[in-house]
Design a protein around this motif. Sequence first.
Motif, PDB file in Angstrom:
ATOM      1  N   GLY A   1       0.810  -1.212   0.000  1.00 28.58           N
ATOM      2  CA  GLY A   1       0.000   0.000   0.000  1.00 28.58           C
ATOM      3  C   GLY A   1       0.835   1.250   0.000  1.00 28.58           C
ATOM      4  O   GLY A   1       2.001   1.276  -0.319  1.00 28.58           O
ATOM      5  N   ASP A   2       0.208   2.353   0.379  1.00 26.11           N
ATOM      6  CA  ASP A   2       0.866   3.650   0.362  1.00 26.11           C
ATOM      7  C   ASP A   2       1.671   3.914   1.616  1.00 26.11           C
ATOM      8  O   ASP A   2       2.304   4.938   1.747  1.00 26.11           O
ATOM      9  N   PHE A   3       1.627   3.002   2.554  1.00 26.61           N
ATOM     10  CA  PHE A   3       2.273   3.288   3.824  1.00 26.61           C
ATOM     11  C   PHE A   3       3.581   2.544   3.991  1.00 26.61           C
ATOM     12  O   PHE A   3       4.188   2.562   5.035  1.00 26.61           O
ATOM     13  N   GLY A   4       4.018   1.865   2.966  1.00 21.84           N
ATOM     14  CA  GLY A   4       5.300   1.203   3.048  1.00 21.84           C
ATOM     15  C   GLY A   4       5.342   0.201   4.187  1.00 21.84           C
ATOM     16  O   GLY A   4       6.339   0.063   4.872  1.00 21.84           O
ATOM     17  N   TYR A   5       4.252  -0.519   4.379  1.00 21.32           N
ATOM     18  CA  TYR A   5       4.184  -1.447   5.514  1.00 21.32           C
ATOM     19  C   TYR A   5       5.174  -2.580   5.313  1.00 21.32           C
ATOM     20  O   TYR A   5       5.248  -3.181   4.258  1.00 21.32           O
ATOM     21  N   MET A   6       5.931  -2.889   6.342  1.00 18.26           N
ATOM     22  CA  MET A   6       6.894  -3.982   6.291  1.00 18.26           C
ATOM     23  C   MET A   6       6.506  -5.009   7.321  1.00 18.26           C
ATOM     24  O   MET A   6       6.156  -4.691   8.437  1.00 18.26           O
ATOM     25  N   GLU A   7       6.543  -6.252   6.930  1.00 26.99           N
ATOM     26  CA  GLU A   7       6.023  -7.315   7.766  1.00 26.99           C
ATOM     27  C   GLU A   7       6.823  -7.450   9.052  1.00 26.99           C
ATOM     28  O   GLU A   7       8.031  -7.562   9.036  1.00 26.99           O
ATOM     29  N   GLU A   8       6.076  -7.486  10.171  1.00 26.24           N
ATOM     30  CA  GLU A   8       6.726  -7.748  11.433  1.00 26.24           C
ATOM     31  C   GLU A   8       7.137  -9.210  11.470  1.00 26.24           C
ATOM     32  O   GLU A   8       6.515 -10.073  10.890  1.00 26.24           O
ATOM     33  N   GLY A   9       8.190  -9.469  12.207  1.00 25.21           N
ATOM     34  CA  GLY A   9       8.636 -10.833  12.349  1.00 25.21           C
ATOM     35  C   GLY A   9       9.486 -11.309  11.202  1.00 25.21           C
ATOM     36  O   GLY A   9       9.960 -12.432  11.202  1.00 25.21           O
ATOM     37  N   LYS A  10       9.709 -10.494  10.176  1.00 29.68           N
ATOM     38  CA  LYS A  10      10.511 -10.889   9.035  1.00 29.68           C
ATOM     39  C   LYS A  10      11.936 -10.378   9.134  1.00 29.68           C
ATOM     40  O   LYS A  10      12.722 -10.540   8.222  1.00 29.68           O
TER      41      LYS A  10
ATOM     42  N   ARG B   1       0.225  -8.668  12.135  1.00 32.96           N
ATOM     43  CA  ARG B   1       0.747  -8.267  10.826  1.00 32.96           C
ATOM     44  C   ARG B   1      -0.403  -8.115   9.824  1.00 32.96           C
ATOM     45  O   ARG B   1      -0.454  -7.158   9.057  1.00 32.96           O
ATOM     46  N   GLU B   2      -1.329  -9.077   9.858  1.00 31.39           N
ATOM     47  CA  GLU B   2      -2.481  -8.997   8.954  1.00 31.39           C
ATOM     48  C   GLU B   2      -3.331  -7.766   9.260  1.00 31.39           C
ATOM     49  O   GLU B   2      -3.798  -7.070   8.347  1.00 31.39           O
ATOM     50  N   LEU B   3      -3.521  -7.471  10.561  1.00 29.86           N
ATOM     51  CA  LEU B   3      -4.308  -6.299  10.941  1.00 29.86           C
ATOM     52  C   LEU B   3      -3.642  -5.020  10.451  1.00 29.86           C
ATOM     53  O   LEU B   3      -4.301  -4.114   9.937  1.00 29.86           O
ATOM     54  N   ARG B   4      -2.304  -4.936  10.589  1.00 27.89           N
ATOM     55  CA  ARG B   4      -1.593  -3.744  10.130  1.00 27.89           C
ATOM     56  C   ARG B   4      -1.725  -3.571   8.618  1.00 27.89           C
ATOM     57  O   ARG B   4      -1.841  -2.455   8.118  1.00 27.89           O
ATOM     58  N   GLU B   5      -1.697  -4.681   7.880  1.00 32.95           N
ATOM     59  CA  GLU B   5      -1.858  -4.600   6.435  1.00 32.95           C
ATOM     60  C   GLU B   5      -3.233  -4.026   6.080  1.00 32.95           C
ATOM     61  O   GLU B   5      -3.356  -3.171   5.201  1.00 32.95           O
TER      62      GLU B   5
ATOM     63  N   VAL C   1      -5.164  -2.159   8.002  1.00 27.73           N
ATOM     64  CA  VAL C   1      -5.227  -0.756   8.410  1.00 27.73           C
ATOM     65  C   VAL C   1      -4.516   0.125   7.396  1.00 27.73           C
ATOM     66  O   VAL C   1      -4.984   1.214   7.048  1.00 27.73           O
ATOM     67  N   ALA C   2      -3.367  -0.353   6.893  1.00 26.72           N
ATOM     68  CA  ALA C   2      -2.616   0.422   5.902  1.00 26.72           C
ATOM     69  C   ALA C   2      -3.440   0.616   4.633  1.00 26.72           C
ATOM     70  O   ALA C   2      -3.489   1.710   4.067  1.00 26.72           O
ATOM     71  N   LYS C   3      -4.095  -0.458   4.183  1.00 24.14           N
ATOM     72  CA  LYS C   3      -4.932  -0.347   2.984  1.00 24.14           C
ATOM     73  C   LYS C   3      -6.102   0.605   3.225  1.00 24.14           C
ATOM     74  O   LYS C   3      -6.450   1.407   2.354  1.00 24.14           O
ATOM     75  N   LEU C   4      -6.691   0.505   4.402  1.00 21.61           N
ATOM     76  CA  LEU C   4      -7.831   1.366   4.727  1.00 21.61           C
ATOM     77  C   LEU C   4      -7.414   2.833   4.755  1.00 21.61           C
ATOM     78  O   LEU C   4      -8.101   3.704   4.209  1.00 21.61           O
ATOM     79  N   ASN C   5      -6.277   3.120   5.388  1.00 18.66           N
ATOM     80  CA  ASN C   5      -5.791   4.500   5.449  1.00 18.66           C
ATOM     81  C   ASN C   5      -5.433   5.033   4.072  1.00 18.66           C
ATOM     82  O   ASN C   5      -5.720   6.190   3.749  1.00 18.66           O
ATOM     83  N   ALA C   6      -4.781   4.188   3.268  1.00 15.99           N
ATOM     84  CA  ALA C   6      -4.404   4.623   1.921  1.00 15.99           C
ATOM     85  C   ALA C   6      -5.641   4.928   1.086  1.00 15.99           C
ATOM     86  O   ALA C   6      -5.678   5.918   0.340  1.00 15.99           O
ATOM     87  N   PHE C   7      -6.676   4.091   1.216  1.00 14.85           N
ATOM     88  CA  PHE C   7      -7.922   4.308   0.469  1.00 14.85           C
ATOM     89  C   PHE C   7      -8.567   5.625   0.873  1.00 14.85           C
ATOM     90  O   PHE C   7      -8.983   6.422   0.021  1.00 14.85           O
TER      91      PHE C   7
ATOM     92  N   ALA D   1      -9.893  -8.936  10.549  1.00 21.17           N
ATOM     93  CA  ALA D   1      -8.529  -9.048  11.077  1.00 21.17           C
ATOM     94  C   ALA D   1      -8.497  -8.678  12.555  1.00 21.17           C
ATOM     95  O   ALA D   1      -7.802  -9.315  13.353  1.00 21.17           O
ATOM     96  N   GLY D   2      -9.255  -7.642  12.937  1.00 23.77           N
ATOM     97  CA  GLY D   2      -9.323  -7.252  14.342  1.00 23.77           C
ATOM     98  C   GLY D   2      -9.968  -8.327  15.203  1.00 23.77           C
ATOM     99  O   GLY D   2      -9.515  -8.610  16.317  1.00 23.77           O
TER     100      GLY D   2
END
Length: 709
Positions: free
Chosen positions: A3-12, A315-319, A321-327, A361-362
Amino acid sequence: MHGDFGYMEEGKLGKPYNIRLLRRLGTYAIPYKKTIFLCLSLAILITVLDLAIPYLSKIAIDRYILSYWHPVDLRRMEGTEQRDFLKSYGHLLEYDDGEQYGLIQNGFISKIAPIDLHRYRSRGVISQERLHKVWLDDQDIPLYMNSGETLFKMADGSIAIPVEQIDRLPSKDIIKIRSGDFRGLSIVGIVILCIIFLSFWFGYWEHYLLEFIGQNIMQDIRLDLFQRIQSRALRFFDMHPVGRLVTRVTNDIENLNEMFKTVLVTFFKDIFILMGILIVLIYLNWRLALVSFIILPFIFGFTILFSSLMREAFRELREKVAKLNAFQQERFSGMRIIQLFATEKFQMDNFAGLNHENYLAGMKQLRLFAVFVPVMELFSSLTVALIIWYGGGRVIGDQLSLGSLVAFISYIQMFFRPIREISEKYNVMQLAMASTERIVEFMDNGEEIPEPEIPQYPSDAEGDLEFKNVSFAYEEGRPVLADLSFRIEPGEMVSVVGATGAGKTTLVNLIERFYDPDKGNIYLDGIDIRKLNKGDLRSRIALVMQDVFIFAGSVKENISLGKEDIRMEAINQAIKEANAKRFIEKLPAGIYQEISEGGATLSGGERQLLSFARALAYKPEVLILDEATSSVDPETERFIQDAINRITRNRTTLVIAHRLSTIRKADRIIVMHHGRICEQGTHKELMAAGGVYYKLNKFREYSRGKESL
């Protein structure tokens, strides 16, 4: 990235990289190392105080509530056996006057090895009889003792009276006889109250200092990050959307703050509590401690499994949220288009789908927590049941005191609290590490226009601008400028024209050092602009763009942009030269009138005039007009043209424009085509040549003719 927030997977993140990130964060914590050490010290003190309360409860039960003593007949042992007994257990006894008898407190019976206790009791060395130690005057003894009952006079002056005898007395007499136990209970209660007060006070300062450290570190990182973002080249902003940058400076740094508060010190505090509880349990009764540890492997295994599942769910929840914010960001920015084409329902359906994914996800995360907490409570209850089953039998067999059993149960219940907290903090740490990686990624990004190591300053600031064999490409393999060379003399007005994509705006970006050329050099007053300080360069070259950006604030602040060295006289002069005085005087507060974000309360022409005054306030030697009159009405353009005619007499001026009224007044016109200069000369010379410039003009005249039809 997602998405637009450059989300990077936690735990990776790999462990070596995690360590490098922690070291990077540690540089921000160094100024507060003394405060951090104080927090750790407070955490240790609070841990000790918390561990002391169950142990004090044990003391209260064993020494004062159940203050039973059992007589030990030393006469039943002789020679070596007596010496061995006294060597092993003599320190547990209190002796009578003749040292023929001893008393051992009920709570100390468990310290005798079970096999020895059984042997001594079977031989009558240690009696099952229960006694209370009391302090009575000789005349009071007959009041509480029946004739024929055993009486032990101890070396410390106390009297040992059978419990059965005391239990038959009235309550007031029991209180009098056991006044020492009541005093002991009072002392223990007062000590516990003092511990609670100290724990509260230390806890207050610990939380305050943690917040202080977190807020200061967060402030330092945010300032550093904002400063680094400001110093980046425009290429950096072309690659990173605004939403991503805002998220870095706000949400990601807030995640770091949570880590500093919850992990930096409280994580260690939980470790201290766990270690302290294990040590105390082993000290109280190592056999019962081993029984209670049976469930520990299951607890730690479940905690590790839960942390792994929570990491994936988070991680799934953050993804989502990132998509929702970008939209939302994209739709809010394009709301004019959405309403213009009446696509509200379509956008609402898309948003509802993303919102539902975020909800699912929540809920997945909540279901995991809903399982984790009851399972941990189940483990806690099972451990308590084991302790009661095994420890209760030991109490019945005088191998464990009741106070120790109660303390065990308290410590076990205390043991599960930090385990739950550590599991939750692990997820906070994973989120913070992912945020740290994104922040460090921005900080380490090399897309920056460097400052010269030793800046140069021209001896004569005249505004002499020269391009020498300049080539540039935004993307490798797609050149925008190719081997471009030209010179603008001081005080000369030069206009650059060409079709869209010819490289006109790129010229401006290179002159202002928003980008550096791939090849060639640009000189200002004979000095390569890469050897000039960026602030000095941009203060000498003013730029008025087609798309005007107005900040929220007063008119004065939008002209000076916060530079204190620009005096009011210079601002008023710039307003006058830009022909902006007429509309500013009509504002209710004049130059101090507050303007909303983006200048929504001003017309397009007024915004353009304001940007013109902003450029002139710096008294530049070079003025660049990047199609500054293309979006204004004819009347406003006339005001701008009047201003241009006045100020270009003493300044080098580069004009990029489409309107012929601006181009014709130029001393020279440079015609660009595919990043090269194909023609240059005056308007008359180029029209007479019949080349590219001639065709551009004819096309514009034809277009205007069609519009008039």
